[in-house]
Design a protein around this motif. Sequence first.
Motif, PDB file in Angstrom:
ATOM      1  N   LEU A 424     -10.052  19.573   8.165  1.00 40.17           N
ATOM      2  CA  LEU A 424     -10.928  19.189   9.266  1.00 40.17           C
ATOM      3  C   LEU A 424     -10.119  18.701  10.463  1.00 40.17           C
ATOM      4  CD1 LEU A 424     -13.744  18.630  10.404  1.00 40.17           C
ATOM      5  CD2 LEU A 424     -13.689  16.412   9.244  1.00 40.17           C
ATOM      6  N   ALA A 425      -9.105  17.846  10.213  1.00 47.29           N
ATOM      7  CA  ALA A 425      -8.291  17.312  11.296  1.00 47.29           C
ATOM      8  C   ALA A 425      -7.497  18.416  11.990  1.00 47.29           C
ATOM      9  CB  ALA A 425      -7.355  16.234  10.759  1.00 47.29           C
ATOM     10  N   GLN A 426      -6.921  19.327  11.221  1.00 44.94           N
ATOM     11  CA  GLN A 426      -6.129  20.401  11.813  1.00 44.94           C
ATOM     12  C   GLN A 426      -6.999  21.354  12.625  1.00 44.94           C
ATOM     13  OE1 GLN A 426      -3.965  22.162   8.565  1.00 44.94           O
ATOM     14  NE2 GLN A 426      -2.698  20.339   8.245  1.00 44.94           N
ATOM     15  N   ARG A 427      -8.215  21.606  12.135  1.00 44.76           N
ATOM     16  CA  ARG A 427      -9.124  22.493  12.873  1.00 44.76           C
ATOM     17  C   ARG A 427      -9.487  21.891  14.223  1.00 44.76           C
ATOM     18  NH1 ARG A 427     -14.426  23.930   9.732  1.00 44.76           N
ATOM     19  NH2 ARG A 427     -12.881  24.975   8.425  1.00 44.76           N
ATOM     20  N   GLU A 428      -9.813  20.605  14.230  1.00 42.57           N
ATOM     21  CA  GLU A 428     -10.171  19.941  15.476  1.00 42.57           C
ATOM     22  C   GLU A 428      -8.954  19.795  16.381  1.00 42.57           C
ATOM     23  OE1 GLU A 428     -12.731  17.876  18.213  1.00 42.57           O
ATOM     24  OE2 GLU A 428     -13.064  19.225  16.498  1.00 42.57           O
ATOM     25  N   TYR A 429      -7.793  19.555  15.796  1.00 41.02           N
ATOM     26  CA  TYR A 429      -6.568  19.389  16.573  1.00 41.02           C
ATOM     27  C   TYR A 429      -6.285  20.638  17.401  1.00 41.02           C
ATOM     28  CZ  TYR A 429      -1.633  18.332  17.526  1.00 41.02           C
ATOM     29  OH  TYR A 429      -0.421  18.096  18.143  1.00 41.02           O
ATOM     30  N   LYS A 430      -6.498  21.801  16.814  1.00 45.43           N
ATOM     31  CA  LYS A 430      -6.251  23.046  17.537  1.00 45.43           C
ATOM     32  C   LYS A 430      -7.216  23.236  18.695  1.00 45.43           C
ATOM     33  CE  LYS A 430      -4.269  25.473  13.556  1.00 45.43           C
ATOM     34  NZ  LYS A 430      -4.420  26.610  12.609  1.00 45.43           N
ATOM     35  N   MET A 431      -8.374  22.563  18.631  1.00 49.74           N
ATOM     36  CA  MET A 431      -9.377  22.692  19.688  1.00 49.74           C
ATOM     37  C   MET A 431      -9.221  21.623  20.770  1.00 49.74           C
ATOM     38  SD  MET A 431     -12.649  23.397  17.193  1.00 49.74           S
ATOM     39  CE  MET A 431     -13.806  23.354  18.557  1.00 49.74           C
ATOM     40  N   LEU A 432      -8.303  20.684  20.549  1.00 50.83           N
ATOM     41  CA  LEU A 432      -8.120  19.579  21.489  1.00 50.83           C
ATOM     42  C   LEU A 432      -7.602  20.086  22.829  1.00 50.83           C
ATOM     43  CD1 LEU A 432      -8.109  16.432  21.777  1.00 50.83           C
ATOM     44  CD2 LEU A 432      -5.709  16.532  21.078  1.00 50.83           C
ATOM     45  N   THR A 433      -8.172  19.576  23.908  1.00 43.60           N
ATOM     46  CA  THR A 433      -7.717  19.953  25.247  1.00 43.60           C
ATOM     47  C   THR A 433      -7.429  18.708  26.077  1.00 43.60           C
ATOM     48  OG1 THR A 433      -9.931  20.004  26.242  1.00 43.60           O
ATOM     49  CG2 THR A 433      -9.133  22.043  25.207  1.00 43.60           C
ATOM     50  N   TYR A 434      -6.475  18.852  26.963  1.00 40.74           N
ATOM     51  CA  TYR A 434      -6.126  17.769  27.887  1.00 40.74           C
ATOM     52  C   TYR A 434      -7.313  17.428  28.780  1.00 40.74           C
ATOM     53  CZ  TYR A 434      -3.479  15.387  31.621  1.00 40.74           C
ATOM     54  OH  TYR A 434      -3.021  14.486  32.549  1.00 40.74           O
ATOM     55  N   ARG A 435      -8.059  18.432  29.157  1.00 42.33           N
ATOM     56  CA  ARG A 435      -9.221  18.230  30.021  1.00 42.33           C
ATOM     57  C   ARG A 435     -10.249  17.297  29.367  1.00 42.33           C
ATOM     58  NH1 ARG A 435     -11.626  20.975  34.348  1.00 42.33           N
ATOM     59  NH2 ARG A 435     -13.901  20.787  34.410  1.00 42.33           N
ATOM     60  N   SER A 436     -10.451  17.450  28.048  1.00 39.67           N
ATOM     61  CA  SER A 436     -11.460  16.640  27.363  1.00 39.67           C
ATOM     62  C   SER A 436     -11.051  15.177  27.244  1.00 39.67           C
ATOM     63  CB  SER A 436     -11.736  17.206  25.973  1.00 39.67           C
ATOM     64  OG  SER A 436     -10.629  17.000  25.109  1.00 39.67           O
ATOM     65  N   ALA A 444     -18.835  15.966  32.481  1.00 37.20           N
ATOM     66  CA  ALA A 444     -19.363  17.120  33.212  1.00 37.20           C
ATOM     67  C   ALA A 444     -19.406  18.357  32.318  1.00 37.20           C
ATOM     68  CB  ALA A 444     -18.503  17.381  34.453  1.00 37.20           C
ATOM     69  N   ASP A 445     -18.343  18.578  31.561  1.00 38.88           N
ATOM     70  CA  ASP A 445     -18.286  19.759  30.701  1.00 38.88           C
ATOM     71  C   ASP A 445     -19.347  19.711  29.608  1.00 38.88           C
ATOM     72  OD1 ASP A 445     -16.167  20.643  32.187  1.00 38.88           O
ATOM     73  OD2 ASP A 445     -14.625  20.084  30.730  1.00 38.88           O
ATOM     74  N   ARG A 446     -19.674  18.525  29.141  1.00 41.04           N
ATOM     75  CA  ARG A 446     -20.704  18.391  28.109  1.00 41.04           C
ATOM     76  C   ARG A 446     -22.110  18.348  28.704  1.00 41.04           C
ATOM     77  NH1 ARG A 446     -20.648  13.751  25.522  1.00 41.04           N
ATOM     78  NH2 ARG A 446     -18.897  12.661  26.482  1.00 41.04           N
ATOM     79  N   GLY A 447     -22.213  18.369  30.027  1.00 41.44           N
ATOM     80  CA  GLY A 447     -23.521  18.412  30.673  1.00 41.44           C
ATOM     81  C   GLY A 447     -24.304  17.126  30.595  1.00 41.44           C
ATOM     82  N   VAL A 448     -23.610  15.984  30.524  1.00 39.19           N
ATOM     83  CA  VAL A 448     -24.309  14.711  30.337  1.00 39.19           C
ATOM     84  C   VAL A 448     -24.081  13.736  31.497  1.00 39.19           C
ATOM     85  CG1 VAL A 448     -24.273  14.885  27.827  1.00 39.19           C
ATOM     86  CG2 VAL A 448     -22.361  13.784  28.999  1.00 39.19           C
ATOM     87  N   SER A 449     -23.582  14.231  32.615  1.00 37.36           N
ATOM     88  CA  SER A 449     -23.235  13.340  33.724  1.00 37.36           C
ATOM     89  C   SER A 449     -24.428  12.562  34.252  1.00 37.36           C
ATOM     90  CB  SER A 449     -22.594  14.147  34.866  1.00 37.36           C
ATOM     91  OG  SER A 449     -21.362  14.702  34.453  1.00 37.36           O
ATOM     92  N   PRO A 507      -1.407  25.704  22.054  1.00 39.25           N
ATOM     93  CA  PRO A 507      -1.182  26.567  23.218  1.00 39.25           C
ATOM     94  C   PRO A 507      -2.295  26.487  24.250  1.00 39.25           C
ATOM     95  CG  PRO A 507      -1.809  27.856  21.284  1.00 39.25           C
ATOM     96  CD  PRO A 507      -1.568  26.475  20.808  1.00 39.25           C
ATOM     97  N   SER A 508      -3.480  26.020  23.851  1.00 41.91           N
ATOM     98  CA  SER A 508      -4.604  25.921  24.789  1.00 41.91           C
ATOM     99  C   SER A 508      -4.853  24.482  25.231  1.00 41.91           C
ATOM    100  CB  SER A 508      -5.876  26.487  24.140  1.00 41.91           C
ATOM    101  OG  SER A 508      -5.709  27.839  23.769  1.00 41.91           O
ATOM    102  N   PHE A 509      -3.897  23.601  24.960  1.00 40.62           N
ATOM    103  CA  PHE A 509      -4.095  22.199  25.310  1.00 40.62           C
ATOM    104  C   PHE A 509      -4.251  22.021  26.814  1.00 40.62           C
ATOM    105  CE2 PHE A 509      -2.314  17.829  25.968  1.00 40.62           C
ATOM    106  CZ  PHE A 509      -3.357  17.147  25.360  1.00 40.62           C
ATOM    107  N   GLY A 510      -3.494  22.798  27.599  1.00 41.03           N
ATOM    108  CA  GLY A 510      -3.688  22.768  29.047  1.00 41.03           C
ATOM    109  C   GLY A 510      -2.815  21.787  29.790  1.00 41.03           C
ATOM    110  N   LEU A 511      -1.703  21.367  29.192  1.00 37.24           N
ATOM    111  CA  LEU A 511      -0.781  20.447  29.864  1.00 37.24           C
ATOM    112  C   LEU A 511       0.529  21.178  30.102  1.00 37.24           C
ATOM    113  CD1 LEU A 511      -0.477  17.497  30.826  1.00 37.24           C
ATOM    114  CD2 LEU A 511       0.519  16.971  28.601  1.00 37.24           C
ATOM    115  N   HIS A 512       0.940  21.245  31.372  1.00 36.79           N
ATOM    116  CA  HIS A 512       2.163  21.966  31.718  1.00 36.79           C
ATOM    117  C   HIS A 512       3.397  21.188  31.266  1.00 36.79           C
ATOM    118  CE1 HIS A 512      -0.239  24.795  33.940  1.00 36.79           C
ATOM    119  NE2 HIS A 512      -0.717  23.852  34.736  1.00 36.79           N
ATOM    120  N   SER A 513       4.524  21.875  31.209  1.00 41.07           N
ATOM    121  CA  SER A 513       5.761  21.241  30.752  1.00 41.07           C
ATOM    122  C   SER A 513       6.551  20.613  31.887  1.00 41.07           C
ATOM    123  CB  SER A 513       6.634  22.272  30.019  1.00 41.07           C
ATOM    124  OG  SER A 513       6.958  23.353  30.881  1.00 41.07           O
ATOM    125  N   THR A 514       6.052  20.732  33.108  1.00 43.00           N
ATOM    126  CA  THR A 514       6.706  20.091  34.248  1.00 43.00           C
ATOM    127  C   THR A 514       5.666  19.333  35.073  1.00 43.00           C
ATOM    128  OG1 THR A 514       6.423  22.086  35.617  1.00 43.00           O
ATOM    129  CG2 THR A 514       8.515  21.846  34.432  1.00 43.00           C
TER     130      THR A 514
END
Length: 661
Positions: A424-436, A444-449, A507-514
């Motif tokens: 469960l933890a590994q599955r969610e970890y792969k879905m983790l994004t910097y934006r979230s 805003a992304d969850r539509g609850v603003s 790879p989809s986390f969304g944080l650049h290396s610089t």
Amino acid sequence: MEVYTVTVATGTSEYSGTNNYIFVTLVGEKGESERTLLDNPGLDFCRGAVDQYKVTSHSPLGSLILVRLEKQRYWVEDNWFCRYVTVEPPGGDKVLTFPCYQWFVGDVKVEMREGTAKTLKDDSVLQLLMHRKTELQERQRTYRFNNNTKTKCIDAKTEADLPQDARFENEKRSDFEYSLQYALLELSLKKLAIRFGKSWNDLDDFKRIFWKLKSPIAEYCMEHWKEDWLFGYQCLNGSNPRMIQRCKKLPEKFPVIPDMVQRSMPPRTNLEKELKVGKSTIKYLSLRSVKALLWYNNSNLQICLPHYIFLAHAQLEQSPGQDSPIFLPKDPPLAWLLAKMWVRHSEFQVFQLLSHLLRTHLVVEVICVATLRQLPAVHPVYKLLAPHLRYTLEINCRGRTQLISPNGIFKRVVSTGGDGLLILAQREYKMLTYRSLQPHLDFADRGVSQLPKYFYKEHSLMLWEAIHSFVSGMVHLYYPSDKDVQEDLELQAWMRDISQEGFTELPSFGLHSTLCTRQELSTLLAVTIFTSTAQHAATNNGQFDWCAWVPNTPCTMRQPPPTDKEAVTMDMIMATLPDVSQSCVQMAITWHLGRAQPDAVSPPLLGFYEEHFSEGQALELIDKFRTELKEIESHILSQNEGLELQYLYLLPSRIENSITI
């Protein structure tokens, strides 16, 4: 001969003092002072002491560069914690402060530099440049990422493998180890004539473990937990408040026909129309009507109980069919009650493993390790983050060995313990994004603003804005332009460690290396501070309130989900809920983890900044931040006046400045 006045401050925690020999040498641009023994061992350097000494030099030292402290054994080894050293040069010149805040273990030599924050380009003296390099080389040997795990963490099997500077102070360690045993003792031995491993007889029996460990909200939950409005309220302001999102269409695996839904909706509403309309859907998810079905919680659970929560409908299996009925409020009361228990049970797994452990503890650990490896103590970013990384490595090591290990507490009493937990933890970890991790974007992304009565959202955004404003001011103070960010080699190495080492499996986390701009740096620092303070408080501090009444949020379910609504009985419910032993452990562990920490720093959220920053402009920004937090505190208190069920988890005075539990 020149005479310098040297003041040495010993730590205030238990066992900080020492009876070993302490020597000091002052290092200047033109030479070094005499290596001076600071008085007699056993007489100075007691806990909390601030002692003054005279240090001589036969020739002028020029501008002071470093203070060298040495500890040598006297009879027996006795560790020492030094807070800081101040030096008053001859002639009444400005007193210089050399922060230390570290342990001296064994016969060691430590060199400290004056406390003004400086980036690499601010240093031109060769000795200071070498000091930066040597400090980082030593830290990189000490702190390493464990490359054998999917979720990156410190390379330490247990907390005992951590260096002393990353460990709990003695008072913290003693309290941590004692409190859980105390809770279990209170529940299981003092007043309870119960048999472990046996089921409770009825729901009222759970009150027997409310003997001493209780809270106002836990008691409120005990009285109202069966009510649908409180079930819905917890999706907004409970212990797992960031999962709820706007439902734009009915999920394919949740075959709710419009007629079935319509009977549970407010009068004169149309499901298809409401799903298509934007803001008009929001008003129905209020405490007046939580059966509007327009928002859902979507979580895929390893225990084969994925659920879609429509606040008035629940399906307990992933695949629809005859054996996976959709439960409605109009169903037999016990069937609807058991369905809600299953949903709340699933929420316990998601909350503890994903929202709490993964999205706060493990995210901050990555940044903590990178900071220790790549930024010297004099770096402004190190100084800014250091208060928010305190104790995180040890609490995470303890969590891995004591909670989620093969023989840990979760294995014994939580449904997803063991292999399911890791999957469960590994599955969610792969879905983790910097934006979230950025609350304004996440809402805003969850539509609850625009969702009303969502106190977690409102308070989070106030704190995010205050933190981001403060951090931006500090970044602009030490980085006059974006170019300065780009040319800071230490900062760029820190960024690479975070993105390419810490989050390399994402790879989809969304944080650049610089890092290219001050804005990018400010956002990353704000994410780190917000996650280690406000976000952790939101998911940690309420767990006892909402989980202490076990039927409301069961840690485990001992029977499979019901397949026949008409067959649900109270005996079935009691056979499904946690047994006596599991219930006691659930209540004890949520109290142990969710209680206010006795060593909480003051002021919370801002603690320790003055230990690291001495520049006037930086202190002004800290004072401004403190004022903003006081205003937020007043607003939250005013908002909660008269509320029967208050939301105070994000009150600044209750937010720890780091993940310490």
